[in-house]
Design an enzyme around this catalytic site. Structure first.
Site, PDB file in Angstrom:
ATOM      1  N   ASP A 141      -2.283   1.793  -6.955  1.00  0.00           N
ATOM      2  CA  ASP A 141      -1.599   1.835  -8.253  1.00  0.00           C
ATOM      3  C   ASP A 141      -1.609   0.476  -8.955  1.00  0.00           C
ATOM      4  O   ASP A 141      -1.811   0.395 -10.170  1.00  0.00           O
ATOM      5  CB  ASP A 141      -0.165   2.364  -8.103  1.00  0.00           C
ATOM      6  CG  ASP A 141       0.650   1.597  -7.072  1.00  0.00           C
ATOM      7  OD1 ASP A 141       0.076   0.761  -6.353  1.00  0.00           O
ATOM      8  OD2 ASP A 141       1.859   1.846  -6.986  1.00  0.00           O
ATOM      9  N   THR A 188      -5.299   4.886  -1.955  1.00  0.00           N
ATOM     10  CA  THR A 188      -4.054   4.504  -1.299  1.00  0.00           C
ATOM     11  C   THR A 188      -3.915   5.334  -0.046  1.00  0.00           C
ATOM     12  O   THR A 188      -3.882   6.559  -0.109  1.00  0.00           O
ATOM     13  CB  THR A 188      -2.818   4.687  -2.194  1.00  0.00           C
ATOM     14  OG1 THR A 188      -1.637   4.610  -1.374  1.00  0.00           O
ATOM     15  CG2 THR A 188      -2.829   6.018  -2.905  1.00  0.00           C
ATOM     16  N   ASP A 244      -1.412   5.657   1.715  1.00  0.00           N
ATOM     17  CA  ASP A 244      -0.080   6.276   1.753  1.00  0.00           C
ATOM     18  C   ASP A 244       0.000   7.579   0.962  1.00  0.00           C
ATOM     19  O   ASP A 244       1.017   8.276   1.024  1.00  0.00           O
ATOM     20  CB  ASP A 244       0.971   5.313   1.187  1.00  0.00           C
ATOM     21  CG  ASP A 244       1.180   4.089   2.059  1.00  0.00           C
ATOM     22  OD1 ASP A 244       0.670   4.086   3.195  1.00  0.00           O
ATOM     23  OD2 ASP A 244       1.842   3.146   1.612  1.00  0.00           O
ATOM     24  N   MET A 290       2.146   4.037   8.585  1.00  0.00           N
ATOM     25  CA  MET A 290       2.173   3.508   7.221  1.00  0.00           C
ATOM     26  C   MET A 290       2.967   4.426   6.304  1.00  0.00           C
ATOM     27  O   MET A 290       3.055   5.630   6.523  1.00  0.00           O
ATOM     28  CB  MET A 290       0.747   3.337   6.708  1.00  0.00           C
ATOM     29  CG  MET A 290       0.026   2.162   7.320  1.00  0.00           C
ATOM     30  SD  MET A 290      -1.755   2.319   7.180  1.00  0.00           S
ATOM     31  CE  MET A 290      -2.055   3.699   8.256  1.00  0.00           C
ATOM     32  N   GLU A 334       6.911   2.982   7.806  1.00  0.00           N
ATOM     33  CA  GLU A 334       7.252   1.559   7.718  1.00  0.00           C
ATOM     34  C   GLU A 334       8.338   1.253   6.693  1.00  0.00           C
ATOM     35  O   GLU A 334       9.061   0.272   6.811  1.00  0.00           O
ATOM     36  CB  GLU A 334       6.010   0.733   7.390  1.00  0.00           C
ATOM     37  CG  GLU A 334       5.384   1.074   6.046  1.00  0.00           C
ATOM     38  CD  GLU A 334       4.159   0.230   5.733  1.00  0.00           C
ATOM     39  OE1 GLU A 334       4.150  -0.964   6.088  1.00  0.00           O
ATOM     40  OE2 GLU A 334       3.217   0.764   5.129  1.00  0.00           O
ATOM     41  N   ARG A 392      -6.109   1.877   9.461  1.00  0.00           N
ATOM     42  CA  ARG A 392      -6.712   1.426   8.199  1.00  0.00           C
ATOM     43  C   ARG A 392      -8.192   1.100   8.345  1.00  0.00           C
ATOM     44  O   ARG A 392      -8.970   1.241   7.391  1.00  0.00           O
ATOM     45  CB  ARG A 392      -6.012   0.164   7.685  1.00  0.00           C
ATOM     46  CG  ARG A 392      -4.608   0.365   7.216  1.00  0.00           C
ATOM     47  CD  ARG A 392      -4.008  -0.838   6.552  1.00  0.00           C
ATOM     48  NE  ARG A 392      -4.750  -2.083   6.641  1.00  0.00           N
ATOM     49  CZ  ARG A 392      -4.604  -3.092   5.792  1.00  0.00           C
ATOM     50  NH1 ARG A 392      -3.801  -2.968   4.772  1.00  0.00           N
ATOM     51  NH2 ARG A 392      -5.268  -4.213   5.950  1.00  0.00           N
TER      52      ARG A 392
END
Length: 475
Positions: free
Chosen positions: A190, A218, A220, A263, A319, A379
């Site tokens: 973002d 992203t 997430d 995450m 997290e 990741r």
């Protein structure tokens, strides 16, 4: 940093409450641009396609649930090749940049952008900008060809390198102009997309024939409007290994507890979906729903009960969960990284220590706790098959849009259809887990964990009633 975006959204209205939130086009500020036949009509790969090109009026609804009296609602422009293009193959000088944190699939997107430009449109000049946004004005570039990117999808990370921050709109656009770049593909989250929006605004202000295209990244899954972001499926799948390891550790000892931190800075999608996929998780904690430790309905009580029932338990925590409990210092809460993200305390270590202290204090039950943090392992892996397909669709749709003269948009999936979404919609907020939604209810029924919010409210109401009774008794 450049000035904030100030353009007005491009909205088209139609019958029965139809609204198209359209994306900008180069002809909005450069009238009478010449057009050319799309080279795809002569491409053997597309010779079997019944309809080569997307109809100019095709759009995709933002909401698909409706009743007979509902207005048609908001739509986005459907992605895909157009019959006329605004760039000749030989004139295109494309640039690709990756920004922010790592995510599975970055290399796949880079590969498919290069191969899409080269094989579909005959574009031979593609630059890779090294090291994120600052690479534009640090003059760090590499030439990208189908040969150089051929097998990069098998690797994690990004061959271009990445960084947080470093965004200087004026310097970046100066570099774009000086190098003769006329298509810019920006891959990032973002914050990166907000930077892309500012770049688009500056380019429009200068009247440059440059298409600016975003590809949302992203891990997430917290970017709004789109169904999901690339790398998310891989992250959920990779998280299973950590959860399985925690479960093995926990069930191999008496009163074993496995804690896994995943995450999810502001959104708990990875934790929620990894929990639902695994079925060995006893409790999932995410940023969207507060939890508490002590008292009736608290985590301590639940953990003690689950250990008595099963002899072991597994806790998955995002997290960003419980940050208000972790730190007493408001100063710590306000610290940020180079991208402007809030620096978080390690909630996994904190909750592990709290559980150890609680059971040591109780002296009724001796526990063995193992804490696993697989964040950087997740990741750094290459994307799985599902994400590889998705990355291909995102990249090819982005190329089609840029060649068709669209700019200032993000390529994204909406209800299973590829669309072009204006930057302002992608950057206006964050996608978060709705805890009043059915998916969270499915998780609660799967783990059989308490809804801490409800339990806390009930406990507080009960205490309030008892206090009121005491007050009336004293009167």
């Amino acid at each position: 940093m450049g000035s904030s975006p100030n353009s007005k959204p491009k909205v088209v209205r139609g019958a029965a409450g139809y609204v198209l939130e359209d994306v900008p086009h180069l002809t909005d500020y450069i009238p009478e641009l010449p057009t050319y036949s799309n080279p795809l009509q002569d491409n053997p790969a597309y010779s079997v396609v019944k309809q080569y090109f997307v109809h100019i009026d095709d759009s995709v609804p933002q909401k698909i649930i409706a009743n007979k009296d509902s207005p048609r609602g908001t739509h986005f422009r459907r992605a895909g090749p157009r019959q006329r293009v605004y760039f000749e193959s030989d004139e295109v000088q494309a640039a690709i940049v990756t920004c922010g944190g790592l995510c599975p699939g970055l290399n796949t997107v880079i590969r498919e952008l290069v191969c899409g430009l080269y094989h579909m449109y005959g574009v031979k000049k593609v630059l890779g900008i090294s090291g994120g946004y600052k690479g534009f004005y640090a003059h760090n570039t590499i030439q990208l060809t189908p040969k150089t990117v051929n097998d990069i999808h098998k690797r994690g990370g990004t061959i271009l390198g990445s960084s947080r921050g470093g965004h200087d709109t004026i310097k970046i656009v100066d570099s774009i102009q000086d190098r003769g770049i006329n298509q810019v593909y920006i891959i990032g989250g973002d914050g990166t997309q907000r930077g892309a929006y500012r770049i688009f605004e500056e380019i429009r202000k200068r009247g440059l024939k440059v298409a600016v295209v975003g590809i949302p990244k992203t891990i997430d899954n917290d970017i709004p409007v789109i169904d999901k972001s690339f790398g998310f499926d891989t992250a959920v799948e990779e998280a299973q290994r950590a959860i399985n390891a925690a479960h093995v550790e926990a069930e191999s000892v008496e009163n074993g507890i496995g804690v896994v931190k995943l995450m999810g800075r502001y959104s708990g999608f990875i934790a929620m979906y990894a929990t639902l996929a695994n079925r060995d998780v006893d409790c999932c904690l995410i940023p969207e729903t507060p939890f508490f430790l002590e008292g009736p309905g608290g985590l301590y009580e639940f953990a003690e009960r689950r250990l008595k029932e099963n002899g072991h338990m597994v806790i998955v925590i995002a997290e960003g969960a419980g940050q208000e409990l972790v730190t007493e210092s408001m100063q710590a809460l306000q610290k940020q990284d180079a991208s402007g993200n809030k620096l978080l305390q390690d909630v996994g270590l904190w909750i592990s220590q709290k559980l150890k202290e609680y059971f040591a204090k109780q002296k009724t039950m001796s526990i063995t706790l193992k804490y696993i943090d697989p964040t950087y392992m997740i990741r750094a892996v290459p994307s799985n098959a599902s994400d590889n397909v998705y990355c291909t669709l995102l990249a090819q749709s982005a190329v089609h849009g840029a060649m068709a003269g669209y700019t200032g948009f993000t390529s994204g999936l909406v209800h299973g259809r590829q669309t072009y979404i204006p930057f302002n919609r992608i950057t206006e907020g964050q996608n978060t887990v709705v805890i009043t939604d059915r998916m969270w209810a499915r998780l609660l029924s799967s783990t059989n964990q308490p809804s801490f919010l409800i339990a806390k409210t009930a406990h507080e109401e009960k205490k309030k009633e008892e206090a009121e009774e005491m007050d009336s008794f004293n009167l």
